[in-house]
Write an enzyme that holds these catalytic residues in place. Structure first.
Site, PDB file in Angstrom:
ATOM      1  N   THR A 154       0.876  -1.166   0.000  1.00 27.98           N
ATOM      2  CA  THR A 154       0.000   0.000   0.000  1.00 27.98           C
ATOM      3  C   THR A 154       0.913   1.216   0.000  1.00 27.98           C
ATOM      4  OG1 THR A 154      -0.140   0.139   2.424  1.00 27.98           O
ATOM      5  CG2 THR A 154      -1.810  -1.196   1.315  1.00 27.98           C
ATOM      6  N   HIS A 155       0.509   2.263  -0.710  1.00 27.66           N
ATOM      7  CA  HIS A 155       1.347   3.462  -0.857  1.00 27.66           C
ATOM      8  C   HIS A 155       2.721   3.110  -1.449  1.00 27.66           C
ATOM      9  CE1 HIS A 155      -1.617   5.504   1.698  1.00 27.66           C
ATOM     10  NE2 HIS A 155      -1.518   4.460   2.500  1.00 27.66           N
ATOM     11  N   SER A 276      18.283  -0.077 -25.793  1.00 28.53           N
ATOM     12  CA  SER A 276      18.609   1.346 -25.858  1.00 28.53           C
ATOM     13  C   SER A 276      19.542   1.596 -27.026  1.00 28.53           C
ATOM     14  CB  SER A 276      19.270   1.780 -24.549  1.00 28.53           C
ATOM     15  OG  SER A 276      19.912   3.027 -24.700  1.00 28.53           O
ATOM     16  N   LYS A 282      20.782  -2.036 -21.331  1.00 27.14           N
ATOM     17  CA  LYS A 282      19.361  -1.821 -21.075  1.00 27.14           C
ATOM     18  C   LYS A 282      18.477  -2.903 -21.697  1.00 27.14           C
ATOM     19  CE  LYS A 282      17.598   1.193 -19.376  1.00 27.14           C
ATOM     20  NZ  LYS A 282      17.265   2.497 -19.994  1.00 27.14           N
ATOM     21  N   GLU A 289       4.996   0.034 -21.232  1.00 26.51           N
ATOM     22  CA  GLU A 289       4.933   1.490 -21.231  1.00 26.51           C
ATOM     23  C   GLU A 289       3.985   2.003 -22.313  1.00 26.51           C
ATOM     24  OE1 GLU A 289       8.991   2.680 -21.586  1.00 26.51           O
ATOM     25  OE2 GLU A 289       9.498   2.107 -19.526  1.00 26.51           O
TER      26      GLU A 289
END
Length: 460
Positions: A154-155, A276, A282, A289
């Site tokens: 949570t949070h 990348s 990467k 996304e």
């Protein structure tokens, strides 16, 4: 010459033609337009409104036009304005005056309403099936990970222990709601508007219900004004798709987090990752996304159509031509996203050891430790205070609740006994949460069975 040119003494400006025309995007409705015309022509013949021989001639020519379109032999012209006029103009070119009789007792207003509903009925079923396929993958992942302990958050802070299966079933339940929303939308829009005419029906003795049956509708629209001006079903579909994309976006966000080095709970397949241009190390979760980004695109379609419709008086207004591109774009987006997201999930590698390691940190068994004291007779708020002090002690001394000695425990409360170590063991923390909907293996299996039943009921 335009089909409606009789009223006008001069041609429309070329720029007006370009703005007014919808053929560039509504030509995708050609199947539905021809299907509706065939059903309409058959009804006109059956009702004696036109000769049966003429109806037969129209239907045969419409089938030929359909075949030519699907074979790529048909050229759509901007001069024909929209798919309805394009097909009708070609029909008249092929069979002459008989083709001109097709539009008897019909308007483009009820014609476009029909085509749009027919098209979206099919698209809803396609999207529903894609969502069901994702649910099936989630079911498979969850079935293999009922004992895979991980921290729940949570949070975005570690909160309590759960399992990866429990987490996956949360998304399965979101998708189940998405599926039922689509089904509800489909049920509400399953009405045939043909016969509404321009807005007040027709004086011809048409048989609306026979046309509805031929086209696979459950019923006819009950009010002709509403029949041509209603776009609730399109707004409702966009709303459902927006909620579906919101769920996928939340999931995508977690995928992005989980495959980072900071979490490393999963690893995405190379087939669903990118690299990348400058950083050779990467491995980017670009698919997730993109899903997150395309959610805003679908939201935009919903807000766009709501804005178009908000001030329109009854019945049809040209503004409503803006409905197609909004809905088509959202439908196309969701249809692209769901299969790729599903495949990304099906091919990702789960990292149980990393999940378990993360679960052992962050004191996510603190609530269970407090519950232990409650079961010994201490009021929960007092137990909460004791465990808060105990956690503070652990933080100051770089320890965990599992690693404390019984002597240390007793220093904070005499109620602690040797069985406290069973209470704070993560496997027990999960296993004892054996309530309906909880993370225990038994509870998750019940959730799996529920979703499996849901899927089986919808398997074709």
């Amino acid at each position: 010459m335009k089909l409606w040119s009789g009223r006008f003494s001069s041609d429309t400006d070329a720029l007006v033609d370009e703005l007014n025309a919808s053929i560039t995007f509504d030509k995708r409705l050609y199947k539905e337009d021809i299907a509706g015309s065939i059903a309409h022509a058959g009804m006109l013949g059956d009702q004696g409104i036109i000769e049966k021989s003429e109806a037969g001639k129209i239907i045969a020519a419409l089938n030929d036009i359909l075949a030519d379109i699907e074979a790529g032999k048909f050229e759509f012209s901007l001069q024909d304005e929209d798919i309805h006029m394009s097909v009708e103009a070609e029909l008249t070119r092929r069979i002459g005056d008989a083709g001109k009789r097709l539009h008897t007792a019909r308007s483009r207003n009820d014609q476009v309403a029909l085509d749009f509903r027919l098209h979206l009925k099919k698209e809803i079923e396609n999207i529903r099936d894609a969502a069901l396929a994702m649910m099936s993958v989630l079911l498979d992942i969850a079935g293999k990970n009922t004992e895979t302990i991980m921290p729940a958050y949570t949070h975005l802070q570690r909160a309590q222990p759960t399992t990866f299966a429990h987490h996956m079933m949360a998304y399965a339940n979101m998708l189940r709601r998405d599926v039922t929303r689509l089904e509800d939308c489909l049920a509400r829009m399953d009405e045939c508007p043909l016969g509404s005419g321009a807005l007040t029906g027709t004086t011809y003795p048409i048989d609306r219900r026979s046309v509805a049956r031929k086209l696979g509708f459950a019923r006819i629209t009950e009010n002709s004004l509403d029949g041509v001006s209603d776009r609730d079903y399109a707004v409702e579909l966009l709303s459902g798709l927006s909620i579906l994309m919101m769920h996928l976006s939340r999931f995508a966000e977690e995928i992005i987090l989980w495959c980072s080095w900071e979490f490393k709970f999963i690893e995405l397949s190379d087939a669903y990752s990118t690299g990348s241009s400058i950083m050779p190390q990467k491995k980017n979760p670009d698919i997730a996304e993109l899903v997150r980004g395309k959610t805003g695109r679908v939201y935009g379609s919903l807000m766009g159509l709501l804005t178009v419709m908000k001030g329109l008086p009854l019945a049809y207004n040209k503004d409503m031509q803006e409905d197609k591109e909004q809905v088509f774009d959202a439908v196309d987006t969701v249809k692209k996203v769901l299969p790729v997201f599903t495949a990304m999930l099906a091919t990702m590698a789960v990292k149980p050891d990393n999940m378990r390691r993360a679960a052992s940190e962050g004191f996510i068994n603190a609530t269970d430790c407090a519950d232990y004291l409650v079961k010994k007779g201490l009021p929960f708020r007092d137990a909460y205070t004791v465990i808060g002090k105990l956690v503070h002690h652990c933080i100051d001394n770089g320890q965990t609740l599992e690693a404390l000695t019984l002597e240390t425990y007793k220093a904070f409360s005499p109620l602690f006994e040797g069985d406290v170590f069973d209470a704070v063991r993560l496997e027990n923390c999960v296993g004892l949460r054996n309530v309906p909907g909880g993370p225990s293996a038994e509870s998750v299996r019940a959730q799996l069975d529920s979703v499996a039943k849901f899927l089986k009921e919808r398997t074709k």
